[in-house]
Motif scaffolding. Structure first.
Motif, mmCIF file in Angstrom:
data_model
loop_
_atom_site.group_PDB
_atom_site.id
_atom_site.type_symbol
_atom_site.label_atom_id
_atom_site.label_comp_id
_atom_site.label_asym_id
_atom_site.label_seq_id
_atom_site.Cartn_x
_atom_site.Cartn_y
_atom_site.Cartn_z
ATOM 1 N N LYS A 27 43.362 44.678 30.143
ATOM 2 C CA LYS A 27 42.691 45.672 31.000
ATOM 3 C C LYS A 27 42.237 46.880 30.170
ATOM 4 O O LYS A 27 41.124 47.387 30.333
ATOM 5 C CB LYS A 27 43.648 46.095 32.120
ATOM 6 C CG LYS A 27 43.096 47.107 33.103
ATOM 7 C CD LYS A 27 41.798 46.705 33.747
ATOM 8 C CE LYS A 27 41.952 45.508 34.666
ATOM 9 N NZ LYS A 27 40.648 45.128 35.245
ATOM 10 N N PRO A 47 40.834 48.485 37.281
ATOM 11 C CA PRO A 47 42.082 48.435 36.535
ATOM 12 C C PRO A 47 43.230 47.790 37.295
ATOM 13 O O PRO A 47 44.317 47.632 36.771
ATOM 14 C CB PRO A 47 42.383 49.910 36.255
ATOM 15 C CG PRO A 47 41.617 50.674 37.236
ATOM 16 C CD PRO A 47 40.456 49.847 37.647
ATOM 17 N N ASN A 92 49.189 48.300 36.453
ATOM 18 C CA ASN A 92 49.485 47.011 35.832
ATOM 19 C C ASN A 92 50.952 46.800 35.469
ATOM 20 O O ASN A 92 51.379 45.671 35.258
ATOM 21 C CB ASN A 92 48.612 46.815 34.589
ATOM 22 C CG ASN A 92 47.159 46.599 34.981
ATOM 23 O OD1 ASN A 92 46.759 45.502 35.354
ATOM 24 N ND2 ASN A 92 46.363 47.672 34.950
ATOM 25 N N GLN A 133 39.269 46.034 28.094
ATOM 26 C CA GLN A 133 38.091 45.906 28.962
ATOM 27 C C GLN A 133 37.465 47.296 29.189
ATOM 28 O O GLN A 133 36.264 47.459 29.243
ATOM 29 C CB GLN A 133 38.565 45.352 30.318
ATOM 30 C CG GLN A 133 37.680 44.268 30.868
ATOM 31 C CD GLN A 133 38.239 43.798 32.206
ATOM 32 O OE1 GLN A 133 39.449 43.729 32.404
ATOM 33 N NE2 GLN A 133 37.364 43.490 33.124
ATOM 34 N N TYR A 134 38.335 48.297 29.313
ATOM 35 C CA TYR A 134 37.895 49.673 29.548
ATOM 36 C C TYR A 134 37.330 50.297 28.290
ATOM 37 O O TYR A 134 36.360 51.043 28.345
ATOM 38 C CB TYR A 134 39.091 50.518 30.038
ATOM 39 C CG TYR A 134 38.860 51.120 31.395
ATOM 40 C CD1 TYR A 134 38.994 50.348 32.537
ATOM 41 C CD2 TYR A 134 38.475 52.453 31.548
ATOM 42 C CE1 TYR A 134 38.772 50.878 33.783
ATOM 43 C CE2 TYR A 134 38.248 52.990 32.792
ATOM 44 C CZ TYR A 134 38.388 52.196 33.922
ATOM 45 O OH TYR A 134 38.149 52.717 35.167
ATOM 46 N N ILE A 138 45.889 53.081 34.797
ATOM 47 C CA ILE A 138 45.899 51.668 34.369
ATOM 48 C C ILE A 138 47.341 51.200 34.166
ATOM 49 O O ILE A 138 47.724 50.098 34.575
ATOM 50 C CB ILE A 138 45.064 51.491 33.070
ATOM 51 C CG1 ILE A 138 43.587 51.803 33.365
ATOM 52 C CG2 ILE A 138 45.207 50.075 32.515
ATOM 53 C CD1 ILE A 138 42.693 51.816 32.139
ATOM 54 N N LYS A 177 48.638 41.471 30.004
ATOM 55 C CA LYS A 177 47.704 41.848 31.087
ATOM 56 C C LYS A 177 47.238 43.307 30.916
ATOM 57 O O LYS A 177 46.063 43.630 31.088
ATOM 58 C CB LYS A 177 48.431 41.669 32.418
ATOM 59 C CG LYS A 177 47.552 41.930 33.622
ATOM 60 C CD LYS A 177 48.327 41.721 34.878
ATOM 61 C CE LYS A 177 47.539 42.278 36.032
ATOM 62 N NZ LYS A 177 48.325 42.652 37.140
ATOM 63 N N PRO A 184 35.191 47.822 35.013
ATOM 64 C CA PRO A 184 36.249 46.936 35.479
ATOM 65 C C PRO A 184 37.223 47.654 36.399
ATOM 66 O O PRO A 184 37.395 48.853 36.301
ATOM 67 C CB PRO A 184 36.947 46.518 34.188
ATOM 68 C CG PRO A 184 36.673 47.635 33.242
ATOM 69 C CD PRO A 184 35.347 48.208 33.612
ATOM 70 N N ASP A 211 43.092 44.717 39.381
ATOM 71 C CA ASP A 211 43.086 43.251 39.436
ATOM 72 C C ASP A 211 44.036 42.742 40.502
ATOM 73 O O ASP A 211 43.960 43.125 41.625
ATOM 74 C CB ASP A 211 43.403 42.651 38.060
ATOM 75 C CG ASP A 211 42.145 42.613 37.203
ATOM 76 O OD1 ASP A 211 41.097 43.055 37.719
ATOM 77 O OD2 ASP A 211 42.213 42.172 36.059
#
Length: 1036
Positions: free
Chosen positions: A864, A1019, A846, A867-868, A842, A860, A1017, A1021
């Motif tokens: 993320k 990771p 990111n 979300q995880y 991740i 950001k 999700p 995006d």
């Protein structure tokens, strides 16, 4: 003086150029000379001194020396120049050990049965204390030989001991037909089973596995070892129990599929039994494997990998439409066929007509994919023929194995081809399948630390065994000299002439009373030849893959050596069968007893569960009366009936399964000590019947031998010289007379496809159909064509092996990870590793390791992370900035937080349901590995098809496959750990009320599976990264 004489004869000088070939040669020669020197001098004493004098005249000693030197060098040269090798060098190599074993024979004979059995325990103790198996070998082989004499009435010959030693060394023993390979296998199997890690004896089919286990398996059983047997319809419990035995008899496909099943637990299984455990595994770790008919398994079958598939989507009616199109299309107008590569291509006309009939604009439109349906339908029409490649039983298409001529139960062609054949025949189409697990035989058997095998024909493929399996081929000498006569081939221009000549040859031999075995390459050919023989009135038996013939295989083979018998067989008769001249009295007596006993003691399974794959067998056990050499006398019939009555009274009327009854009958017909009164009574009846039959069979044997023995007729060259040699090897066993002859035509498939221009030219030159063609040039061309085929198929096997090796390293890694999850009591360390690596992913996706601190987009990243894992809700950009001054600090901090979040989650779950975490973790790891591995196999299959085309761009397809496969593998492993850790973070156990306790963990399982849903999700995006490992995608 004596020494100089020994060097004088010109013969030894003549051989001097060979002496420089190798140090081995010179040492052999010097040994010979030394022995000669010693043997020709007589020693006597006179006046306290010792003198040596020549024993015999110089001429006599020269003659002896000359013979010995020739024998020694002959054996050596035989070893160097393969082909003429009769195994003499092997005999010399093992002679000293054989004499040690023979020296122990008297000592072993003096032991009682219990003392002989005690030897096994003593050997096991010595092996445990670290004594090597090599030092135990002479005694162990002597014990096995003595046990075999007592139990089977067979004393292994010296050459069989040599075969056993070759197998123990981990080499391939080439032993001629009739030399008793089955008995040889128990020698190294017993020795290697002493260390308690198990031995697998692998055979080519269930019948041979059962026969060998029941017959020679009695010897290790008598010596106190456990002998197991694996058969097709066994349950997991039965399999596990049999694999735990010291020696296990099993077929190659059963063993391979059990290995794949052990490494596969589909999600449905996991949910129904909640989790797969170590106790459910059937195989233990591999140790030592003896492969019977090693060339059939490691070479012939190596072209087809073992695949376990699961059902995919329902079949569509597109198969039927495509079959109709294929039926009306014409070869060379609408499509072309490459029989060598087994492929078809549509022509322009074919494309246009297909699109017009189907009403589509593009056959290759990915939404419809009509092209694959149409091409498969044409393949089914042109390349897959009824009664050649498959037979139809009921409403099923059953594949016929091209090498053994047997039906391959439960096997299907992949990629929609089987469905295309079903559509062609107008049968119901079964579900399409998707690969769940696969492995090639090459990579499967290479997993054994020690591998060996035996066969009658391996020398022609020794380079392949050496290069792929690192197995050396050693030729074992025959017990008696081989006197079979191989006649030269008879070649015709057209097939009609060939078949006419075959019928003439059979009737000519039949008139003289010689038994004839005719080898054909397909069911269709054997049936058509059978019709021709019926027309000329020659009585005969047919042995092919048709169910009615398979049932009678044993009895057909038992009488193939009778006076005037004619047997037409596909390759089925090529393996594991012994044709005894005059007929096999023991076998016929056993069949007679079986016919009387089985219907009364076997419980019939009608109305019960019957496998979908097999039709219920007809339970009659009745044998054709003509099989027996004479009608059994009233006295012997009465004796047999009394024994059967006792068996029924003791065991119960129809109370045994067929397998149990066969085992007891087998034991009754053996020679092992029988304490049981029923077995003893059955045995005495059996021996009496044998005695009565033997009077006739011995008489008949003399007649057959004087007529010239068994004559083998080959009707086509096979794609390998080995298969031809197997057919020839049915005759001339154990020094019997015999002959063989092949009838060929230039229209045979092998010459038509691989023959090239020279054979085409010859076909045009010869106009006469019925006259055989004799020409050196032709024979050379035919041999060349056969060699071409051998090389072509070797390349295919090598390519399959190379591609499967790429997959093999990945398979090992995945299966190791899976086994680790299964066997571990606590998966905490594995999950922590997953959590840390996922945090790294991740972070890399990111922010990136090369980004400066000022450019970090922490908002950001935090979004993320949360979300995880909802347990990281306290993270803020300020917190991260204050804690971390560099990228490495940030990495360490997030790893720690990932670990802590996991441990916190673990505590939450444990407080609600103690012990649930362990089960949930195991379930998540296994189900994700299985599902993503299945998808990975599909992806690799497409990659393999795609890289083939890159050869046109001068890029090596194998290297391309390795690179792409490696990237896909890294992605899959990353995806597994992300899915697992995400599911654990999201996991919410729900307690079920006590009254719903049919399956307590069901709700937890449901939550787990929900937790793994598509809401995982991504990771990455918006940021794309070049690293495969850092571009996790959700495919849960």
């Amino acid at each position: 003086m004596a020494a100089t004489h020994l060097c004088e004869p010109p013969l030894v000088k003549h051989h001097h150029p060979c002496v420089s070939l190798s140090p081995l040669c010179s040492s052999k020669l010097s040994h010979t000379l030394l022995d000669l020197k010693k043997s020709h001098l007589a020693t006597f004493s006179f006046g306290g001194k010792t003198f040596q004098m020549p024993k015999t005249s110089r001429m006599a000693s020269r003659r002896r020396r000359r013979m010995q030197a020739v024998a020694s060098l002959g054996g050596l040269l035989g070893g160097i120049f393969k082909g003429t090798d009769t195994g003499e060098s092997t005999r010399q190599q093992y002679a000293s050990t054989v004499s040690v074993i023979n020296g122990l024979e008297a000592q072993m004979s003096a032991l009682s049965d219990s003392e002989l059995r005690e030897k096994t325990r003593l050997f096991q103790e010595r092996a445990k204390q670290g004594e090597s198996l090599d030092s135990l070998l002479p005694e162990a082989f002597a014990v096995i030989r003595e046990a075999s004499k007592r139990v089977l009435g067979l004393r292994p010959f010296d050459v069989q001991l040599i075969g056993g030693m070759v197998l123990h060394k981990g080499e391939i023993a080439e032993m001629r037909t009739g030399e008793g390979k089955t008995l040889v296998a128990i020698l190294p199997a017993y020795l290697n089973a002493l260390i308690g890690k198990g031995v697998h004896v692998v055979t080519v089919n269930d019948y041979l596995a059962r026969r060998d286990c029941e017959w020679v398996g009695q010897v290790p059983r008598f010596l106190g070892l456990k002998v197991g047997l694996i058969q097709q319809n066994m349950t997991s419990e039965q399999r596990r129990e049999n694999y735990l035995c010291d020696i296990t008899y099993v077929t190659n496909s059963e063993l391979g599929f059990d290995y794949l099943r052990d490494n596969l637990a589909t999600e449905t299984e996991c949910i129904s039994s909640y989790v797969q455990s170590v106790e459910e595994l059937v195989l233990r770790n591999f140790n030592y494997c003896v492969i019977d008919e090693v060339d059939s398994i490691l070479i012939d079958e190596a072209r087809t990998p073992l695949i376990i598939s699961g059902p995919a989507e329902k079949p569509s009616d597109q198969y039927y439409k495509a079959a109709k199109i294929a039926a009306v299309f014409e070869r060379e107008i609408h499509y072309t066929v490459d029989e060598k590569q087994k492929t078809v291509l549509l022509t322009e006309q074919g494309y246009e007509d297909s699109e017009e009939i189907l009403g589509v604009k593009d056959l290759y439109d990915p939404r419809e994919q009509w092209a694959s349906y149409v091409l498969n339908a044409i393949k089914a029409k042109e390349l897959f023929l009824r009664d050649v490649n498959y037979i139809i039983r009921g409403k099923e298409v059953l594949i016929v194995d091209e090498f053994t001529g047997r039906v391959m139960q439960g096997r299907r062609w992949s990629d929609g081809l089987h469905q295309a054949v079903e559509a062609k025949e107008g049968l119901p189409i079964q579900n399409e399948t998707v690969t769940l697990a696969s492995i090639s035989y090459q990579n499967f058997f290479l997993q054994f630390p020690k591998l060996c095998g035996m066969t009658g024909t391996a020398a022609t493929e020794s380079t392949e065994f050496e290069s792929i399996y690192k197995l050396k081929v050693t030729i074992v000498p025959t017990n008696k000299p081989m006197i079979r006569k191989d006649e030269s081939d008879v070649v015709f221009r057209a097939t009609t002439g060939k078949w006419r000549a075959v019928v003439v040859e059979i009737s000519r031999m039949h008139k003289t009373g010689r038994p004839v075995l005719v080898g054909t390459t397909s069911v269709e050919q054997s049936d058509s030849l059978s019709e021709q023989l019926q027309e000329v009135g020659i009585p005969h038996e047919v042995l092919n893959a048709k169910p009615e013939n398979v049932e009678r295989e044993a009895e057909i083979v038992a009488q193939s050596g009778r006076l005037g018998a004619v047997t037409i067989a596909t390759n089925m008769a090529g393996r594991g069968t012994d044709i005894i001249l005059g007929g096999n009295a023991e076998f016929m007596a056993r069949l007679k007893l079986r016919e009387m006993l089985m219907p009364r003691v076997v419980k019939l399974t009608e109305g019960g569960y019957v496998s979908v794959k097999k039709l219920p067998p007809k339970k009659t056990w009745k044998v054709n009366e003509n099989l027996f050499p004479c009608k059994l006398s009233n006295e012997k019939t009465k004796l047999a009936e009394e024994a059967v009555k006792l068996a029924v009274d003791t065991w119960g009327q129809r109370s045994l399964t067929e397998l149990e009854a066969e085992e007891r009958l087998s034991y009754s017909c053996g020679k092992a000590p029988a304490q049981d009164p029923v077995i003893a009574k059955l045995r005495s009846a059996f021996l009496e019947i044998v005695r009565e039959y033997k009077v006739y069979t011995e008489e008949e044997r003399k007649k057959v031998v004087s007529a010239g023995g068994l004559h083998v007729v080959g009707t086509e060259r096979h794609e390998s010289r080995r298969v031809d040699n197997q057919l020839r090897g049915r005759t001339g066993r154990q020094g019997d007379p015999g002959s063989s002859r092949f009838f060929l035509s230039l229209e045979d498939n092998i010459f038509r496809i691989f023959g090239g221009d020279r054979i085409q030219g010859l076909m045009r030159a010869f106009r006469v159909e019925d006259l055989p063609i004799e020409s050196k040039m032709l024979t050379k061309a035919l041999d060349e064509a056969q060699r071409k085929v051998e090389n072509y198929f070797f390349d295919i096997r090598k390519q399959l092996f190379e591609f499967d090796e790429v997959l093999n390293s990945q398979r090992d890694r995945v299966y190791t990870e899976r086994r680790r999850a299964l066997e571990s009591d606590n998966l905490q360390s594995l999950i922590i590793e997953y959590a840390e690596l996922t945090m790294d992913d991740i972070l890399e996706a990111n922010i990136g390791s090369d980004a400066s601190k000022e450019s970090w987009d922490l908002e950001k990243l935090i979004k993320k992370l949360q979300q995880y894992c909802y347990l990281l809700n306290d993270l803020t950009p300020d917190l991260l900035r204050s804690k971390c001054s560099s990228y490495e600090d940030l990495q360490d901090y997030l790893r720690r937080r990932g670990r802590e979040a996991y441990l916190q989650k673990r505590d939450i779950i444990e407080s609600k349901a103690p012990g649930l975490t362990k089960d949930a973790e195991r379930f998540l790891v296994l189900s994700n590995i299985d599902r993503l591995w299945k998808e990975h196999l599909q992806a690799l299959k497409f990659v393999q098809q795609a890289v083939g085309l890159r050869g046109y761009a001068q890029r090596d397809p194998l290297i391309e496959y390795k690179l792409e496969g490696y990237n896909l593998f890294l992605e899959m492993m990353a995806q597994i750990r992300r899915n697992v850790i995400y599911s654990i973070y999201q996991f919410q156990p729900v307690l079920v009320k006590k009254d719903q306790d049919q399956r307590e963990n069901k709700s937890s399982t449901e939550v787990v599976t929900n937790g793994r849903g598509n809401n995982n999700p991504d990771p990455v995006d918006a940021i794309e990264s070049s690293s495969a490992a850092a571009t996790p995608q959700s495919s849960a």
